[in-house]
Scaffold this active site. Structure first.
Site, PDB file in Angstrom:
ATOM      1  N   GLN A 269       0.824  -1.212   0.000  1.00 53.84           N
ATOM      2  CA  GLN A 269       0.000   0.000   0.000  1.00 53.84           C
ATOM      3  C   GLN A 269       0.861   1.267   0.000  1.00 53.84           C
ATOM      4  O   GLN A 269       0.574   2.236   0.692  1.00 53.84           O
ATOM      5  CB  GLN A 269      -0.936  -0.006   1.216  1.00 53.84           C
ATOM      6  CG  GLN A 269      -1.899  -1.165   1.218  1.00 53.84           C
ATOM      7  CD  GLN A 269      -2.780  -1.186   2.453  1.00 53.84           C
ATOM      8  OE1 GLN A 269      -2.769  -0.270   3.270  1.00 53.84           O
ATOM      9  NE2 GLN A 269      -3.544  -2.248   2.599  1.00 53.84           N
ATOM     10  N   CYS A 270       1.905   1.255  -0.788  1.00 54.70           N
ATOM     11  CA  CYS A 270       2.883   2.337  -0.827  1.00 54.70           C
ATOM     12  C   CYS A 270       2.841   3.000  -2.203  1.00 54.70           C
ATOM     13  O   CYS A 270       2.489   2.367  -3.198  1.00 54.70           O
ATOM     14  CB  CYS A 270       4.272   1.742  -0.554  1.00 54.70           C
ATOM     15  SG  CYS A 270       5.650   2.899  -0.657  1.00 54.70           S
ATOM     16  N   GLY A 271       3.226   4.254  -2.260  1.00 55.79           N
ATOM     17  CA  GLY A 271       3.329   4.930  -3.543  1.00 55.79           C
ATOM     18  C   GLY A 271       4.331   4.267  -4.478  1.00 55.79           C
ATOM     19  O   GLY A 271       4.242   4.409  -5.697  1.00 55.79           O
ATOM     20  N   PHE A 272       5.284   3.520  -3.909  1.00 62.05           N
ATOM     21  CA  PHE A 272       6.284   2.823  -4.716  1.00 62.05           C
ATOM     22  C   PHE A 272       5.870   1.395  -5.068  1.00 62.05           C
ATOM     23  O   PHE A 272       6.601   0.696  -5.766  1.00 62.05           O
ATOM     24  CB  PHE A 272       7.636   2.800  -3.989  1.00 62.05           C
ATOM     25  CG  PHE A 272       8.248   4.162  -3.819  1.00 62.05           C
ATOM     26  CD1 PHE A 272       8.736   4.871  -4.902  1.00 62.05           C
ATOM     27  CD2 PHE A 272       8.333   4.742  -2.563  1.00 62.05           C
ATOM     28  CE1 PHE A 272       9.293   6.134  -4.751  1.00 62.05           C
ATOM     29  CE2 PHE A 272       8.892   6.001  -2.387  1.00 62.05           C
ATOM     30  CZ  PHE A 272       9.373   6.700  -3.481  1.00 62.05           C
ATOM     31  N   THR A 273       4.698   0.951  -4.611  1.00 63.20           N
ATOM     32  CA  THR A 273       4.241  -0.418  -4.866  1.00 63.20           C
ATOM     33  C   THR A 273       4.254  -0.788  -6.350  1.00 63.20           C
ATOM     34  O   THR A 273       4.594  -1.926  -6.682  1.00 63.20           O
ATOM     35  CB  THR A 273       2.849  -0.648  -4.242  1.00 63.20           C
ATOM     36  OG1 THR A 273       2.956  -0.459  -2.820  1.00 63.20           O
ATOM     37  CG2 THR A 273       2.330  -2.043  -4.520  1.00 63.20           C
TER      38      THR A 273
END
EC number: 1.11.1.22
Length: 169
Positions: free
Chosen positions: A40-44
């Site tokens: 659930q990360c912007g980098f996912t």
């Protein structure tokens, strides 16, 4: 001989997502990209690029090892089954994924203590010292001898690492 004594990752082990133990010596002779991940990360979306690297170089002795971590913004809250399902269905991940670990602090997995000591990053106020991992999707490139070659921050896209991988293959 301990991992620290011979300065390689091969003395460490971790549990796969299904809970089975995996000795990192099983990857001896391969070039590795070890990554702390989160769903659930912007980098996912980097999962897609990591899988592309695995597809491109896998038959030449390269693999990605993904270690989910919930230490940064609680962005990996799920259990192993949820993580596996998310990675496989959303990004088609086929590279090895491991059980959730901590990467910083007193409960950090020994592998990540070793990786961060072998390849420190920058000290950033409020984000920790030079050895601390600053966020999800920090990447460690390991050569065929099990030695850490380079550390990449979260913003380094997987395709930007391809040339460094190529040099080690």
């Amino acid at each position: 001989m301990t991992a620290q004594a011979n300065n390689t990752i091969y003395g460490f082990s971790a549990n796969a997502l299904d809970g089975s133990p995996v000795a990192l010596r099983d990857f001896e002779g391969k070039v590795l990209l070890i990554v702390n991940t989160a769903s659930q990360c912007g980098f996912t979306p980097q999962y897609q690029g990591l899988q592309a690297l695995y597809n491109r170089f896998g038959d030449r002795g390269f693999t990605v090892l993904g270690f989910p971590c919930n230490q940064f913004g609680q962005q990996e809250p799920g259990g192993s089954g949820e993580i596996k399902n998310f990675c496989e269905t959303r990004y088609g991940v086929t590279f090895p994924l491991f059980e959730k670990v901590e990467v910083n602090g007193p409960n950090a997995h020994p592998l990540f203590k070793f990786l961060t000591a072998a390849s420190p990053g920058m000290a950033i106020p409020f984000l920790g010292g030079a050895e601390d991992i600053k966020w999800n999707f920090t990447k460690f490139l390991v050569d065929r001898q099990g030695k850490v070659v380079k550390r990449y921050g979260s913003i380094a896209k997987p395709d930007e690492i391809a040339a460094d991988i190529e040099k080690l293959l």
